[in-house]
Every structure is written in C-alpha cells, then in structure tokens.
Scaffold this motif. Structure first.
Motif, PDB file in Angstrom:
ATOM      1  N   THR A 176      -7.428   9.814  -0.647  1.00  0.00           N
ATOM      2  CA  THR A 176      -8.046   8.012  -2.015  1.00  0.00           C
ATOM      3  C   THR A 176      -8.619   7.276  -0.833  1.00  0.00           C
ATOM      4  O   THR A 176      -9.726   6.907  -1.879  1.00  0.00           O
ATOM      5  CB  THR A 176      -7.075   8.498  -2.076  1.00  0.00           C
ATOM      6  N   ALA A 177      -8.123   7.434   0.496  1.00  0.00           N
ATOM      7  CA  ALA A 177      -8.640   5.892   0.910  1.00  0.00           C
ATOM      8  C   ALA A 177     -10.335   6.719   1.851  1.00  0.00           C
ATOM      9  O   ALA A 177     -10.995   5.753   2.094  1.00  0.00           O
ATOM     10  CB  ALA A 177      -7.640   5.923   1.716  1.00  0.00           C
ATOM     11  N   ILE A 178      -9.428   8.011   2.208  1.00  0.00           N
ATOM     12  CA  ILE A 178     -11.519   8.522   2.273  1.00  0.00           C
ATOM     13  C   ILE A 178     -12.637   8.607   1.145  1.00  0.00           C
ATOM     14  O   ILE A 178     -13.722   8.207   1.667  1.00  0.00           O
ATOM     15  CB  ILE A 178     -11.367   9.500   3.403  1.00  0.00           C
ATOM     16  N   CYS A 179     -12.456   9.029  -0.149  1.00  0.00           N
ATOM     17  CA  CYS A 179     -13.011   8.420  -1.454  1.00  0.00           C
ATOM     18  C   CYS A 179     -13.475   8.028  -1.592  1.00  0.00           C
ATOM     19  O   CYS A 179     -14.043   6.445  -1.982  1.00  0.00           O
ATOM     20  CB  CYS A 179     -11.640   9.263  -2.278  1.00  0.00           C
ATOM     21  N   ASP A 180     -12.921   6.279  -1.118  1.00  0.00           N
ATOM     22  CA  ASP A 180     -12.305   4.888  -1.770  1.00  0.00           C
ATOM     23  C   ASP A 180     -13.094   4.096  -1.006  1.00  0.00           C
ATOM     24  O   ASP A 180     -13.777   3.060  -1.259  1.00  0.00           O
ATOM     25  CB  ASP A 180     -11.846   4.262  -2.472  1.00  0.00           C
ATOM     26  N   GLY A 181     -13.480   4.952   0.714  1.00  0.00           N
ATOM     27  CA  GLY A 181     -13.564   4.158   1.665  1.00  0.00           C
ATOM     28  C   GLY A 181     -12.945   2.928   2.199  1.00  0.00           C
ATOM     29  O   GLY A 181     -13.543   1.900   3.122  1.00  0.00           O
ATOM     30  N   THR A 182     -11.747   3.035   1.988  1.00  0.00           N
ATOM     31  CA  THR A 182     -11.313   1.342   2.081  1.00  0.00           C
ATOM     32  C   THR A 182     -10.417   2.041   3.611  1.00  0.00           C
ATOM     33  O   THR A 182     -10.432   1.639   4.566  1.00  0.00           O
ATOM     34  CB  THR A 182      -9.525   1.149   1.809  1.00  0.00           C
ATOM     35  N   GLU A 183      -9.658   3.490   3.791  1.00  0.00           N
ATOM     36  CA  GLU A 183     -10.028   4.242   5.158  1.00  0.00           C
ATOM     37  C   GLU A 183      -8.737   3.426   5.543  1.00  0.00           C
ATOM     38  O   GLU A 183      -8.970   3.909   7.028  1.00  0.00           O
ATOM     39  CB  GLU A 183     -10.795   3.795   6.453  1.00  0.00           C
ATOM     40  N   ARG A 184      -7.589   3.196   4.510  1.00  0.00           N
ATOM     41  CA  ARG A 184      -6.188   2.663   5.423  1.00  0.00           C
ATOM     42  C   ARG A 184      -5.387   3.306   4.114  1.00  0.00           C
ATOM     43  O   ARG A 184      -5.749   3.100   3.078  1.00  0.00           O
ATOM     44  CB  ARG A 184      -6.046   1.389   6.248  1.00  0.00           C
ATOM     45  N   ILE A 185      -4.178   3.334   4.118  1.00  0.00           N
ATOM     46  CA  ILE A 185      -2.899   3.655   3.527  1.00  0.00           C
ATOM     47  C   ILE A 185      -2.403   2.272   3.505  1.00  0.00           C
ATOM     48  O   ILE A 185      -1.711   1.754   4.321  1.00  0.00           O
ATOM     49  CB  ILE A 185      -1.667   4.587   3.587  1.00  0.00           C
ATOM     50  N   THR A 186      -2.089   1.825   2.200  1.00  0.00           N
ATOM     51  CA  THR A 186      -1.325   0.689   2.496  1.00  0.00           C
ATOM     52  C   THR A 186      -0.095   0.167   1.771  1.00  0.00           C
ATOM     53  O   THR A 186      -0.157   1.476   1.114  1.00  0.00           O
ATOM     54  CB  THR A 186      -2.231  -0.843   2.039  1.00  0.00           C
ATOM     55  N   LYS A 187       1.017  -0.235   1.201  1.00  0.00           N
ATOM     56  CA  LYS A 187       2.096   0.392   0.385  1.00  0.00           C
ATOM     57  C   LYS A 187       1.324  -0.046  -1.196  1.00  0.00           C
ATOM     58  O   LYS A 187       1.699   0.729  -2.039  1.00  0.00           O
ATOM     59  CB  LYS A 187       2.870  -1.121   0.377  1.00  0.00           C
ATOM     60  N   LYS A 188       0.526  -0.195  -1.265  1.00  0.00           N
ATOM     61  CA  LYS A 188      -0.141  -1.160  -2.552  1.00  0.00           C
ATOM     62  C   LYS A 188      -0.630   0.398  -3.203  1.00  0.00           C
ATOM     63  O   LYS A 188      -0.944   0.894  -3.956  1.00  0.00           O
ATOM     64  CB  LYS A 188      -1.168  -2.146  -2.926  1.00  0.00           C
ATOM     65  N   SER A 189      -1.678   0.991  -1.868  1.00  0.00           N
ATOM     66  CA  SER A 189      -1.986   2.579  -2.187  1.00  0.00           C
ATOM     67  C   SER A 189      -1.549   3.426  -2.470  1.00  0.00           C
ATOM     68  O   SER A 189      -1.660   4.245  -3.392  1.00  0.00           O
ATOM     69  CB  SER A 189      -2.797   2.654  -0.668  1.00  0.00           C
ATOM     70  N   LEU A 190       0.013   3.345  -1.162  1.00  0.00           N
ATOM     71  CA  LEU A 190       1.005   3.997  -2.174  1.00  0.00           C
ATOM     72  C   LEU A 190       1.631   4.178  -3.827  1.00  0.00           C
ATOM     73  O   LEU A 190       1.859   5.139  -3.716  1.00  0.00           O
ATOM     74  CB  LEU A 190       2.069   4.320  -1.284  1.00  0.00           C
ATOM     75  N   GLU A 191       1.515   2.650  -4.199  1.00  0.00           N
ATOM     76  CA  GLU A 191       2.354   2.690  -5.628  1.00  0.00           C
ATOM     77  C   GLU A 191       1.231   3.353  -6.185  1.00  0.00           C
ATOM     78  O   GLU A 191       1.547   3.517  -6.920  1.00  0.00           O
ATOM     79  CB  GLU A 191       2.467   1.465  -5.428  1.00  0.00           C
ATOM     80  N   ALA A 192      -0.200   3.336  -6.254  1.00  0.00           N
ATOM     81  CA  ALA A 192      -0.875   4.018  -7.071  1.00  0.00           C
ATOM     82  C   ALA A 192      -0.844   5.367  -7.206  1.00  0.00           C
ATOM     83  O   ALA A 192      -1.842   5.765  -7.965  1.00  0.00           O
ATOM     84  CB  ALA A 192      -1.852   3.575  -6.969  1.00  0.00           C
ATOM     85  N   ILE A 193      -0.141   6.190  -5.929  1.00  0.00           N
ATOM     86  CA  ILE A 193      -0.263   7.091  -6.429  1.00  0.00           C
ATOM     87  C   ILE A 193       1.009   7.778  -7.385  1.00  0.00           C
ATOM     88  O   ILE A 193       2.242   7.594  -7.149  1.00  0.00           O
ATOM     89  CB  ILE A 193      -0.260   8.524  -5.002  1.00  0.00           C
ATOM     90  N   GLN A 194       0.454   9.042  -7.962  1.00  0.00           N
ATOM     91  CA  GLN A 194       1.751   9.523  -9.050  1.00  0.00           C
ATOM     92  C   GLN A 194       2.470  10.979  -7.881  1.00  0.00           C
ATOM     93  O   GLN A 194       1.583  11.579  -7.762  1.00  0.00           O
ATOM     94  CB  GLN A 194       1.527   9.986 -10.420  1.00  0.00           C
ATOM     95  N   LEU A 195       2.969  10.877  -7.272  1.00  0.00           N
ATOM     96  CA  LEU A 195       3.985  12.598  -7.127  1.00  0.00           C
ATOM     97  C   LEU A 195       4.087  13.272  -8.411  1.00  0.00           C
ATOM     98  O   LEU A 195       4.273  12.935  -9.033  1.00  0.00           O
ATOM     99  CB  LEU A 195       5.100  11.225  -6.353  1.00  0.00           C
ATOM    100  N   ASP A 196       5.343  13.896  -7.290  1.00  0.00           N
ATOM    101  CA  ASP A 196       5.401  15.118  -8.049  1.00  0.00           C
ATOM    102  C   ASP A 196       6.895  14.827  -9.187  1.00  0.00           C
ATOM    103  O   ASP A 196       7.568  13.679  -8.729  1.00  0.00           O
ATOM    104  CB  ASP A 196       6.035  16.861  -7.304  1.00  0.00           C
ATOM    105  N   HIS A 197       6.618  15.491 -10.507  1.00  0.00           N
ATOM    106  CA  HIS A 197       7.717  15.185 -11.681  1.00  0.00           C
ATOM    107  C   HIS A 197       9.652  13.977 -10.550  1.00  0.00           C
ATOM    108  O   HIS A 197       9.798  13.659 -10.836  1.00  0.00           O
ATOM    109  CB  HIS A 197       7.871  15.649 -12.116  1.00  0.00           C
ATOM    110  N   LEU A 198      10.106  15.676  -9.973  1.00  0.00           N
ATOM    111  CA  LEU A 198      11.242  15.466  -8.865  1.00  0.00           C
ATOM    112  C   LEU A 198      11.601  14.206  -8.547  1.00  0.00           C
ATOM    113  O   LEU A 198      12.177  13.206  -8.587  1.00  0.00           O
ATOM    114  CB  LEU A 198      11.413  16.554  -8.358  1.00  0.00           C
ATOM    115  N   ALA A 199      10.155  13.563  -7.457  1.00  0.00           N
ATOM    116  CA  ALA A 199      10.246  12.512  -7.039  1.00  0.00           C
ATOM    117  C   ALA A 199      10.465  11.379  -7.585  1.00  0.00           C
ATOM    118  O   ALA A 199      10.732  10.548  -7.225  1.00  0.00           O
ATOM    119  CB  ALA A 199       9.605  12.322  -5.890  1.00  0.00           C
ATOM    120  N   GLU A 200       9.230  11.541  -8.750  1.00  0.00           N
ATOM    121  CA  GLU A 200       9.242  10.149  -9.696  1.00  0.00           C
ATOM    122  C   GLU A 200      10.476   9.450 -10.389  1.00  0.00           C
ATOM    123  O   GLU A 200      10.802   8.395 -10.838  1.00  0.00           O
ATOM    124  CB  GLU A 200       7.621  10.634 -10.260  1.00  0.00           C
TER     125      GLU A 200
END
Length: 327
Positions: free
Chosen positions: A289-313
C-alpha cells in the motif's frame, strides 16, 4: 509444488533477499513483487524442525523391519507451520543435491524430497493418486488402489526419495471408513518407502488422528512439534518484537523510519494474536500500500487501515459488554 517439477523450481529458485547497502534502487514494480513474496524469517520453530528432521532421517536411515520414526507439526491456523515445513524441505533438497550431484549427461535428477497435500475427503485411492501425481507416475481409472500403491512404492524407492512432507493432515478422519482406509495407507507407505515422513496440520493432537487403535500407532511413532503464536514476552526476551524487527529490516521502502514497527509491538501482537502468518500478511500488505500510494513508509495509521484475515480481525475486535438481563 505438489509435483516434482514444481517442487524442484521452488527448492532451486534463490529466495528473496532484502536490499543491501550500495545496491541500485529497484523499480516500484520490482519492489511490489518483492513484498508480494517477501522473505522467510528464521524462527525458533524452523530451527527446531530442521534439527528434528535431520536427526530422524539419520535415525531411520538403515531401518528395515518397521516404519521409520516420523514427525508431526501442529498448531493453530496462521502459525507458520507450512512455511516451516517448506523451508526445511528446501534445505534438505539443496543439501542432498550438493552432496550427491547428478552426473554430467545423466537424464534423471535427484529427487530427495516429496511434498503433498491431503485432498479434502481423502480416500485411500485418492491419496495414493496424489503420491503418484507428484512423480508423474501414470495412473488410469482401471487401476486398483493396490496397483497404484505398488507403483508409488517402487518409483519413490527408485527415485531416492528420503523425505516426504504431507500437509493438511487434519483433513484425515479415521472415524470414517474412507478416512480409516486412508490412514492405513499412510502407515503402509511409511513401512514400504525408505523415507522419513513429516506431517503438518491444524491442532492435530485434538483431532481423531490421535484416538483409537490407529491413533495410538501414529502417536507411538511420531514426535510432535507445536508451532504456536509468538509470545510478547518470554522471561527477559521479547520474541515477537524480535520477529517484527527482522521483518522491518527486510522492507524495501524509500521513506520508512527504522524502529517504527518494533515500537508498535504491543499493538501488532494484539492485532495478530502473535501469529506469524497474520503478522507477515499485515506488514506485506502495508508495504505494498505504501508503494502504491507513494508514502513509502508504514505507520500505525496505515496499519489500522488494513483489513486482515477474519481470524485475526475476530481476535482484535473490541469486545462489547452485553447489557445486563433484567431480573
């Protein structure tokens, strides 16, 4: 990878490596492909499995009269069981082919490792057919299970298969007639093929595989290795933080600040329940996602925006207290 050609390609293709200082920068397309496959982080489970497999192969090398000792890798879903199995299989394949190279001009390659999946609803015949398919043994609809099994045992022995990896073993249910026959076939194969068998499945010890007479036979021959979630703490050590640190070091992002992900270890542990499969997916998906949107970094905010597998969610979802029932 459930055919010899596919396995050989997997085993002999150099694994992905993180960028090194001084390397020319990779294109966005190359970095997307890199994070899609990513690296395999060496975990204690992989080290333990590698040691056990090597020991059991030596222990059973000259055994002739009974089935060789085997190994079962068990644990919850997304705990890294298959990854560990494949990594150990690749290591065994490469070590064997280095020690026993194919002679020049020889048409047949070394085939030291076989990797198979137990098919859903496996019968003895469909399971025997999976063994045959791996080495390309011709099978016709008119062939009986006994004929397929005989061809499998002869060909595996002639090909020099030394390690048989069987994934999704929890799909076998010896309490049913077809499941019992498939379990009996596996026992027969372990006695007729001169190889060490390693099985992998979800929570195998809690399945019917370990109950009854057939279960007692398996439990009496197989050692058990559990791949569980990584604990946040283990005495003075922080295994989960170490895992995050290794994964972060393998990232190929232009603007990511080292140390960001380890600082969020408590959040990541709660989000993934300590499961390496869920953690790897979260970090890989955040990097892409960071490469596609050009931010080139991972933050807690970007992690929170990702939906994981159902077991983890389901694990990370805040539990809401039910209202009290009126008296």
């Amino acid at each position: 990878m459930t055919t010899w050609q596919g396995w050989q390609h997997f085993a002999t293709t150099p694994p992905q490596t993180p960028p090194k200082p001084g390397d020319p920068p990779r294109s966005p397309e190359e970095r997307l492909a890199y994070h899609s496959t990513f690296v395999t982080v060496r975990t204690p489970a992989i080290d333990t499995l590698a040691t056990q497999v090597r020991t059991l192969m030596l222990l059973g090398r000259h055994q002739q009269t009974t089935a060789r000792p085997s190994l079962i890798v068990t644990g919850p879903a997304a705990a890294g069981k298959t990854t560990a199995l494949l990594e150990v299989g690749r290591t065994c394949h490469l070590a064997h082919t280095r020690k026993h190279p194919t002679p020049p001009g020889h048409a047949h390659h070394q085939m030291p490792v076989a990797y198979l999946l137990v098919p859903p609803g496996a019968t003895a015949k469909t399971l025997a057919t999976e063994f045959a398919r791996y080495l390309g043994i011709p099978v016709t609809t008119r062939m009986t299970q006994a004929q397929i099994t005989a061809a499998v045992c002869h060909t595996y022995t002639a090909a020099g298969v030394r390690l048989v990896l069987i994934d999704e073993i929890h799909r076998l249910n010896p309490r049913t007639t077809t499941g019992a026959e498939a379990a009996d076939l596996l026992k027969d194969l372990t006695e007729r093929i001169k190889a060490t068998f390693v099985y992998t499945g979800i929570d195998v010890a809690a399945t019917p595989l370990f109950t009854g007479v057939r279960g007692a036979q398996l439990a009496g021959r197989a050692s058990l290795i559990t791949c569980g979630p990584h604990p946040a703490r283990n005495g003075t050590r922080r295994p989960f933080t170490d895992l995050i640190t290794d994964m972060e070091a393998a990232l190929d992002l232009n603007q990511h600040t080292p140390g960001t992900l380890p600082r969020h270890a408590p959040y990541l542990h709660q989000r993934t329940a300590g499961r390496i499969g869920s953690l790897a997916r979260l970090i890989r998906q955040a990097a892409i996602t960071a490469i596609c949107d050009g931010t080139e970094r991972i933050t807690k905010k970007s992690l929170e925006a990702i939906q994981l597998d159902h077991l983890a969610e389901e694990h990370s979802r805040p539990r809401t207290r039910r209202p009290a029932t009126p008296a």
